[in-house]
Design a protein around this motif. Sequence first.
Motif, PDB file in Angstrom:
ATOM      1  N   ILE A 173      16.911 -15.579 -27.697  1.00 30.38           N
ATOM      2  CA  ILE A 173      16.933 -14.113 -27.616  1.00 30.38           C
ATOM      3  C   ILE A 173      15.573 -13.577 -27.185  1.00 30.38           C
ATOM      4  N   GLY A 174      14.514 -14.234 -27.624  1.00 26.92           N
ATOM      5  CA  GLY A 174      13.167 -13.772 -27.299  1.00 26.92           C
ATOM      6  C   GLY A 174      12.712 -14.105 -25.900  1.00 26.92           C
ATOM      7  N   VAL A 175      13.418 -15.006 -25.204  1.00 28.86           N
ATOM      8  CA  VAL A 175      13.045 -15.400 -23.838  1.00 28.86           C
ATOM      9  C   VAL A 175      14.270 -15.201 -22.937  1.00 28.86           C
ATOM     10  N   PRO A 176      14.542 -13.969 -22.518  1.00 29.57           N
ATOM     11  CA  PRO A 176      15.727 -13.732 -21.693  1.00 29.57           C
ATOM     12  C   PRO A 176      15.597 -14.196 -20.252  1.00 29.57           C
ATOM     13  N   VAL A 177      14.368 -14.413 -19.771  1.00 38.08           N
ATOM     14  CA  VAL A 177      14.151 -14.895 -18.401  1.00 38.08           C
ATOM     15  C   VAL A 177      13.106 -15.994 -18.429  1.00 38.08           C
ATOM     16  N   GLN A 178      13.409 -17.097 -17.784  1.00 34.85           N
ATOM     17  CA  GLN A 178      12.430 -18.168 -17.635  1.00 34.85           C
ATOM     18  C   GLN A 178      12.630 -18.838 -16.291  1.00 34.85           C
ATOM     19  N   SER A 179      11.593 -19.488 -15.798  1.00 33.75           N
ATOM     20  CA  SER A 179      11.692 -20.154 -14.507  1.00 33.75           C
ATOM     21  C   SER A 179      10.796 -21.380 -14.488  1.00 33.75           C
ATOM     22  N   SER A 180      11.055 -22.245 -13.523  1.00 34.70           N
ATOM     23  CA  SER A 180      10.275 -23.458 -13.333  1.00 34.70           C
ATOM     24  C   SER A 180      10.598 -24.007 -11.945  1.00 34.70           C
ATOM     25  N   ASP A 181       9.881 -25.045 -11.542  1.00 36.55           N
ATOM     26  CA  ASP A 181      10.221 -25.708 -10.284  1.00 36.55           C
ATOM     27  C   ASP A 181      11.024 -26.975 -10.546  1.00 36.55           C
ATOM     28  N   ALA A 182      11.539 -27.125 -11.761  1.00 36.76           N
ATOM     29  CA  ALA A 182      12.367 -28.287 -12.110  1.00 36.76           C
ATOM     30  C   ALA A 182      13.549 -27.821 -12.941  1.00 36.76           C
ATOM     31  N   LEU A 183      14.666 -28.509 -12.781  1.00 33.17           N
ATOM     32  CA  LEU A 183      15.831 -28.207 -13.600  1.00 33.17           C
ATOM     33  C   LEU A 183      15.572 -28.601 -15.051  1.00 33.17           C
ATOM     34  N   PRO A 184      16.083 -27.823 -16.008  1.00 30.79           N
ATOM     35  CA  PRO A 184      15.992 -28.287 -17.395  1.00 30.79           C
ATOM     36  C   PRO A 184      16.806 -29.557 -17.557  1.00 30.79           C
ATOM     37  N   SER A 185      16.412 -30.372 -18.490  1.00 31.67           N
ATOM     38  CA  SER A 185      17.098 -31.649 -18.700  1.00 31.67           C
ATOM     39  C   SER A 185      17.792 -31.637 -20.047  1.00 31.67           C
ATOM     40  N   GLY A 186      18.911 -32.318 -20.117  1.00 32.53           N
ATOM     41  CA  GLY A 186      19.653 -32.388 -21.362  1.00 32.53           C
ATOM     42  C   GLY A 186      21.105 -32.696 -21.101  1.00 32.53           C
ATOM     43  N   ALA A 187      21.825 -32.991 -22.177  1.00 32.72           N
ATOM     44  CA  ALA A 187      23.222 -33.404 -22.055  1.00 32.72           C
ATOM     45  C   ALA A 187      24.078 -32.314 -21.427  1.00 32.72           C
ATOM     46  N   GLY A 188      23.676 -31.050 -21.592  1.00 32.29           N
ATOM     47  CA  GLY A 188      24.471 -29.964 -21.042  1.00 32.29           C
ATOM     48  C   GLY A 188      24.382 -29.816 -19.549  1.00 32.29           C
ATOM     49  N   CYS A 189      23.474 -30.543 -18.901  1.00 31.30           N
ATOM     50  CA  CYS A 189      23.272 -30.389 -17.454  1.00 31.30           C
ATOM     51  C   CYS A 189      23.357 -31.716 -16.711  1.00 31.30           C
ATOM     52  N   VAL A 190      24.010 -32.704 -17.278  1.00 32.22           N
ATOM     53  CA  VAL A 190      24.042 -34.028 -16.646  1.00 32.22           C
ATOM     54  C   VAL A 190      24.833 -34.019 -15.350  1.00 32.22           C
ATOM     55  N   SER A 191      25.738 -33.060 -15.179  1.00 31.99           N
ATOM     56  CA  SER A 191      26.588 -33.053 -13.984  1.00 31.99           C
ATOM     57  C   SER A 191      26.019 -32.217 -12.845  1.00 31.99           C
ATOM     58  N   PHE A 192      24.783 -31.783 -12.968  1.00 36.95           N
ATOM     59  CA  PHE A 192      24.199 -30.923 -11.939  1.00 36.95           C
ATOM     60  C   PHE A 192      23.885 -31.719 -10.671  1.00 36.95           C
TER      61      PHE A 192
END
Length: 472
Positions: free
Chosen positions: A116-135
């Motif tokens: 809730i405290g970070v409604p916008v974030q960015s990076s030059d890399a995809l976040p990693s984790g089980a929820g994004c394995v199919s990206f």
Amino acid sequence: MNAIKTIRGRQVGMTLVELMVAMTISLLVLLAMVNVYVNLARANDEMTKSNSLIDTGRSAVQLLQNDLVHAGYWAGFVPQFDDLTFEHVPADVPTAVPNACLAYASWTGQYKINLIGVPVQSSDALPSGAGCVSFPAKRAGTDVIVVRHLETCVPGGLNCDADTAGRPYMQTGMCAAEKNAGVVTGATSNSIVLDSHASTVDGAYAGVTLRIVSGTGMGQLRNISTYVGSSRTAVFDSPWAVIPDSTSVYGFEYALSTSAFPLHRRDCVGTGTPASLPLTAGTLADKRRLISNIYYIADLPHPDDDGRTVPTLMRSQLDVSGGVTAQRTPVRLLDGVEALRVELGIDHTGKTGADVDYGQAVHWEDVSTKMRSTNRGDGAPDFFRRCTTADPCTADELMNVVAVKLYVLARSRDPSQGYTDSKIYCLGEPEIDGSCPAANTIAAANDHFKRHVFTTSMRLNNISGRRETPEP
């Protein structure tokens, strides 16, 4: 015209020379017409490519803007650190940058606070984790942006999906009796026993964030992981820093859950001392779907299925599938978006020039007017920066993002014959001397695709507006 003519009583035809001349002239005319047609068709084709390029760039910018304009919308809930009326040290300051790929089953109370405290974030890399394995793999040299907010409509309402089991929703309670719900009647290191007015239904408050309003442990926030109705015991997913006691008054802040939504609107009426549960009247507060969108660029097979690839803007949404609530497989949004760069505007200082400090309660230059806070932001960005793996943005910076600059490099989907793109593109603010910083430079591709840079900057009204105060 009659090709037969009479000369001194004899009939003669067109001579071979005349016939050849006529054929030559006809061929020249035909060649000119074909050339005009080919040039016109080529011009129309290039015009179509240019229009498509412009549409792609504008659509990409508009699509991101339409999502970012809602960033930080929590349906009436305001984090303590962003609430200038909150008179104590805020207890909901984000402690880490939330990993957007974390599946809902692993969300803790602190993670919800961070989210809730970070409604916008960015990076030059995809976040990693089980929820994004199919990206699909991200295109090198491009940025990722994550946008969070609530739906502006309620489930089943106009232009809004129906209530779906397993989806995370947020319910913001406005009932004064629930904000000051009751007195703690027992406690352990990670639980409390609610008073006799609390629900006797198992799980009734699971997913609700509880705050100690006053007394011992005042200000602490904890997320209820399980609730035992028979004993009215709320168990939390993290221990208390200071264990509450019989002097402690608790209240319910909000529910961020997939199941329990017990909070009410302002029309509620409570009894007790302080005015608390049980309610003699009241309507359940609306719940709204939690939106978490991840945007990035990937190289995907060309729609013509001819072995080529095309850079494509992708979006992954938080949703439930197969009983698992996590970021879903990204969908294809726009072909021809080749690069995305994001710069975040950080509200680092307030009107007095002093740095933001959430380790203290809000201080005012003049308590009587409360127009100039000395340790809170003013809603205006003090600087812009790009977040990268080598130089990541911190949670302290991201919680103070009040503006965003977007740079989109659009590319035609198909090459243009006879055209070579030897341009160098700058996706970011130039230096004082007008040169482009190396980190923002896109080298010339020297291929046959046309390109154009689209840029925009926007204010995040839901965040910056909370920090504004009248000018003295």
